[in-house]
Enzyme design. Structure first.
Site, short mmCIF file in Angstrom:
data_model
loop_
_atom_site.label_atom_id
_atom_site.label_comp_id
_atom_site.label_asym_id
_atom_site.label_seq_id
_atom_site.Cartn_x
_atom_site.Cartn_y
_atom_site.Cartn_z
N LYS A 148 0.87 -1.19 0.00
CA LYS A 148 0.00 0.00 0.00
C LYS A 148 0.89 1.23 0.00
O LYS A 148 2.01 1.17 0.50
CB LYS A 148 -0.89 0.01 1.25
CG LYS A 148 -1.80 -1.21 1.40
CD LYS A 148 -2.97 -1.20 0.43
CE LYS A 148 -3.81 -2.45 0.57
NZ LYS A 148 -4.90 -2.53 -0.37
N LYS A 159 2.10 -9.56 -2.00
CA LYS A 159 1.35 -9.62 -3.25
C LYS A 159 1.20 -8.22 -3.82
O LYS A 159 1.11 -7.24 -3.08
CB LYS A 159 -0.01 -10.28 -3.04
CG LYS A 159 -1.02 -9.48 -2.25
CD LYS A 159 -2.38 -10.17 -2.17
CE LYS A 159 -3.23 -9.90 -3.37
NZ LYS A 159 -3.77 -8.55 -3.45
N ASN A 160 1.12 -8.15 -5.18
CA ASN A 160 0.65 -6.92 -5.81
C ASN A 160 -0.78 -6.69 -5.34
O ASN A 160 -1.51 -7.66 -5.10
CB ASN A 160 0.60 -7.09 -7.33
CG ASN A 160 1.93 -6.95 -8.04
OD1 ASN A 160 2.12 -7.57 -9.08
ND2 ASN A 160 2.87 -6.19 -7.53
N ASP A 161 -1.20 -5.47 -5.30
CA ASP A 161 -2.62 -5.24 -5.06
C ASP A 161 -3.37 -5.57 -6.36
O ASP A 161 -2.78 -5.58 -7.45
CB ASP A 161 -2.88 -3.80 -4.61
CG ASP A 161 -3.96 -3.80 -3.54
OD1 ASP A 161 -3.96 -2.94 -2.66
OD2 ASP A 161 -4.82 -4.70 -3.61
N GLU A 162 -4.68 -5.77 -6.22
CA GLU A 162 -5.40 -6.32 -7.37
C GLU A 162 -5.39 -5.45 -8.63
O GLU A 162 -5.53 -5.95 -9.73
CB GLU A 162 -6.84 -6.70 -7.00
CG GLU A 162 -7.80 -5.58 -6.71
CD GLU A 162 -7.68 -5.05 -5.28
OE1 GLU A 162 -6.82 -5.51 -4.52
OE2 GLU A 162 -8.45 -4.15 -4.95
N HIS A 194 -7.61 -13.62 -7.02
CA HIS A 194 -8.19 -12.48 -6.30
C HIS A 194 -9.62 -12.31 -6.82
O HIS A 194 -9.86 -12.42 -8.01
CB HIS A 194 -7.37 -11.21 -6.52
CG HIS A 194 -7.75 -10.12 -5.55
ND1 HIS A 194 -8.91 -9.39 -5.67
CD2 HIS A 194 -7.15 -9.68 -4.43
CE1 HIS A 194 -8.99 -8.54 -4.66
NE2 HIS A 194 -7.95 -8.68 -3.89
N HIS A 224 -9.19 -15.71 -2.15
CA HIS A 224 -9.61 -14.93 -1.00
C HIS A 224 -10.99 -15.41 -0.57
O HIS A 224 -11.88 -15.56 -1.41
CB HIS A 224 -9.66 -13.44 -1.37
CG HIS A 224 -8.30 -12.85 -1.59
ND1 HIS A 224 -7.81 -11.82 -0.83
CD2 HIS A 224 -7.32 -13.17 -2.47
CE1 HIS A 224 -6.58 -11.51 -1.22
NE2 HIS A 224 -6.26 -12.32 -2.23
N LYS A 247 -12.41 -5.83 7.42
CA LYS A 247 -13.21 -4.66 6.98
C LYS A 247 -14.35 -5.04 6.05
O LYS A 247 -15.23 -4.24 5.76
CB LYS A 247 -12.30 -3.65 6.28
CG LYS A 247 -11.85 -4.04 4.87
CD LYS A 247 -10.85 -3.04 4.29
CE LYS A 247 -10.43 -3.44 2.88
NZ LYS A 247 -9.31 -2.64 2.37
C1 CAP Z 1 -6.84 -5.64 1.42
C2 CAP Z 1 -7.02 -5.58 -0.08
C3 CAP Z 1 -7.69 -6.81 -0.61
C4 CAP Z 1 -9.06 -6.99 -0.03
C5 CAP Z 1 -9.85 -8.01 -0.83
C6 CAP Z 1 -7.79 -4.35 -0.52
O1 CAP Z 1 -6.18 -4.48 1.82
O2 CAP Z 1 -5.78 -5.48 -0.72
O3 CAP Z 1 -7.77 -6.66 -2.03
O4 CAP Z 1 -8.85 -7.55 1.22
O5 CAP Z 1 -10.89 -8.44 -0.01
O6 CAP Z 1 -7.47 -3.93 -1.63
O7 CAP Z 1 -8.68 -3.95 0.22
P1 CAP Z 1 -6.16 -4.22 3.39
P2 CAP Z 1 -11.05 -10.02 0.22
O8 CAP Z 1 -5.43 -5.38 4.03
O9 CAP Z 1 -5.47 -2.91 3.55
O10 CAP Z 1 -7.60 -4.20 3.82
O11 CAP Z 1 -9.74 -10.47 0.77
O12 CAP Z 1 -12.20 -10.10 1.18
O13 CAP Z 1 -11.36 -10.56 -1.15
MG MG Z 2 -6.43 -5.33 -2.67
#
Ligand code: CAP
Ligand code: MG
Ligand code: MG
Ligand code: MG
Length: 489
Positions: free
Chosen positions: A171, A197-200, A292, A326, A334
């Site tokens: 992040k 991991k890369n973020d999505e 993801h 996931h 959250k």
């Molecule tokens: C988490 C995250 C994940 C979400 C996906 C985001 O960041 O990277 O993509 O958790 O939800 O972009 O919000 P944080 P799930 O750890 O900062 O919340 O895992 O329920 O599919």
């Molecule tokens: Mg994410």
């Protein structure tokens, strides 16, 4: 043998037109005879339809039919009709048996979804239609890939046992240059984390070119491995606009010098699609395929009356061969979700035998009379080892990946609700919002895990020498303060 129907059911049956009758069979001898994939939907009929009429229309549209009987039907085509075989009028539930010969041979998941949550979700004959659970006969399971490289392989590579893989998502979600991105990876790894991991949405943005991101991550990983003496992993998002670009990204990573096991391929399985997911599984059986599920909320949120559950998505991801998906934090983090919504899917993709919302699913072809083997499978005492090397007899495990809003102070609460440590956790803000930075966030996560394994509360453990990162994490994340970001979700 004449089945006695209740007056209500008898009236519903009498209300069916000739076409609807062809898609209904309350006398189906044994739906689990191996010829059918079974599904249960929550359904509210549309205007002017009763439960059974609407259910039969769903069965028609999700198999061979349309809104009229067509002259072109044949005896064989009728054999491929999906059949409503049970209804629960009070709970508004409908059981449908799908002849699985309907599906594209060779293990195609997108084809199944096109039937069972395709046009039917848009039909006027329903007001609500949500697929709650699926059941696969073992003969069908054998047609699908299932996972190849699993969480067991990943834990072997990391040389870790009886604890989750401790991971993060970098992040801010977007906006770092490739060098800045790699620096954060390095900080997390030297802080003691295993997996980044890369973020999505990470892809080939001009401020963080893909090729440079890969190279900088490799340098950061080499440095961190050397300094810590531990193996590290990076999960690269290879989702792309087209097949060639996705493969180009995969090959770039494999040619950047990462050793086998040190990288995973992340796919945005909903927005990039099932074909991308299955392509990666088939082309790279030696790589952890990380699904993801961004955008799944459109179908799965409990308040959505039309769609499918997280359980359905997760079971299909295992069938497709995702190494992990996931599955949500069961409300500890959250994202919306309860233990029922999130933990049941996690157990269903992990175990060889697990209870879903409506079905008990065995992912192994274990002879029914093989009592001792069934006992092993049921209690999972074998930890899957019985099927390790004879994958023909079972679908390997798919790892729950747990992220959304977790932080070190929430690790134990989540493990307690999960009931095991067979998962990957990826905490984003939970690491990078730590007041002393990413390295401290990683250290706090490791310390929270240590506390758990020593069966000491994190509050107690954080008072010990050298655990100040955990103390600071508890202070920052642990206490409910004024509405923070975390609580405003
Ligand atoms: C988490 C995250 C994940 C979400 C996906 C985001 O960041 O990277 O993509 O958790 O939800 O972009 O919000 P944080 P799930 O750890 O900062 O919340 O895992 O329920 O599919
Ligand atoms: Mg994410
Ligand atoms: Mg098999
Ligand atoms: Mg640094």
């Amino acid at each position: 043998m004449v089945i006695k129907y209740s007056k209500e059911i008898r009236e519903l049956l009498d209300s069916l037109n000739s076409k609807q009758l062809m898609y209904t069979n309350f006398e189906l001898k044994n739906p689990k005879n191996g010829l059918y994939m079974l599904g249960v939907y929550h359904m509210v009929p549309g205007k002017g339809m009763n439960m059974l009429q609407a259910a039969a229309e769903v069965a028609a549209e999700s198999s061979t039919g349309t809104n009229f009987t067509v002259q072109t039907e044949t005896d064989f085509s009728r054999e491929m009709n999906a059949l409503v075989y049970k209804v629960d009028l009070k709970k508004e539930l409908v059981w449908i048996a799908f002849p699985w010969r309907l599906f594209d041979r060779g293990g195609n998941i997108q084809n199944i979804l096109t039937y069972i949550v395709g046009n039917v979700l848009g039909m006027k004959q329903i007001k609500a239609l949500k697929l709650l659970d699926l059941w696969f006969p073992s003969a069908m399971l054998e047609q699908y890939d299932g996972p190849s490289y699993t969480l067991d392989d990943m834990k072997k590579y990391l040389v870790i046992k009886n604890r989750p893989v401790l991971g993060t998502i970098i992040k801010p979600k977007m906006g770092l240059t490739s060098a800045e991105y790699a620096e954060v990876c390095y900080d997390f790894w030297v802080g003691g984390g295993d997996f980044v991991k890369n973020d999505e949405p990470q892809a080939n943005q001009d401020f963080c070119p893909y090729d440079k991101m890969v190279l900088h991550v490799k340098e950061a990983m080499d440095k961190a491995v050397k300094e810590t003496g531990n193996k590290k992993i990076h999960s690269f998002n290879v989702s792309a606009a087209d097949y060639d670009t996705m493969i180009e990204r995969c090959e770039m990573i494999r040619n950047a010098g990462f050793e086998a096991g040190s990288y995973a391929f992340l796919i945005d399985g909903i927005t990039a699609g099932w074909m991308a997911t299955q392509t990666l599984r088939r082309k790279y059986p030696d790589v952890f395929i990380h699904f993801h599920r961004a955008m799944h909320g459109a179908f799965t949120r409990p308040e959505n009356p039309i769609g499918h559950t997280v359980l359905v998505l997760s079971k299909l991801a295992r069938l497709a061969g995702a190494s992990g998906i996931h599955t949500g934090t069961a409300g500890v983090g959250k994202m919306k979700g309860t233990p029922q919504d999130d933990i049941i899917p996690a157990h269903n993709i992990l175990q060889l035998l697990a209870d879903g919302h409506m079905f008990e699913q065995s992912w192994a072809k274990v002879p029914k009379d093989d009592k001792d083997l069934l006992k092993l499978v049921k209690e999972d005492v074998a930890h899957h080892v019985i099927l390790e090397y004879d994958s023909w007899r079972g679908v390997k495990k798919c790892a729950p990946i747990i992220s959304g809003g977790l932080n070190p102070a929430k690790l134990k609460p989540f493990i307690d609700v999960m009931g095991n440590v067979d998962f990957i956790t990826t905490m984003g803000a939970g690491v990078h919002a730590h007041p002393d930075g990413t390295q401290a966030g990683a250290a706090a996560l490791v310390q929270a895990m240590e506390a758990y394994n020593k069966k000491i509360s994190i509050e107690e453990y954080s008072k010990k020498k050298g655990k100040k990162e955990l103390a600071r994490a508890i202070e920052f994340f642990g206490k409910p303060k004024k509405a923070t970001d975390d609580e405003s979700h």
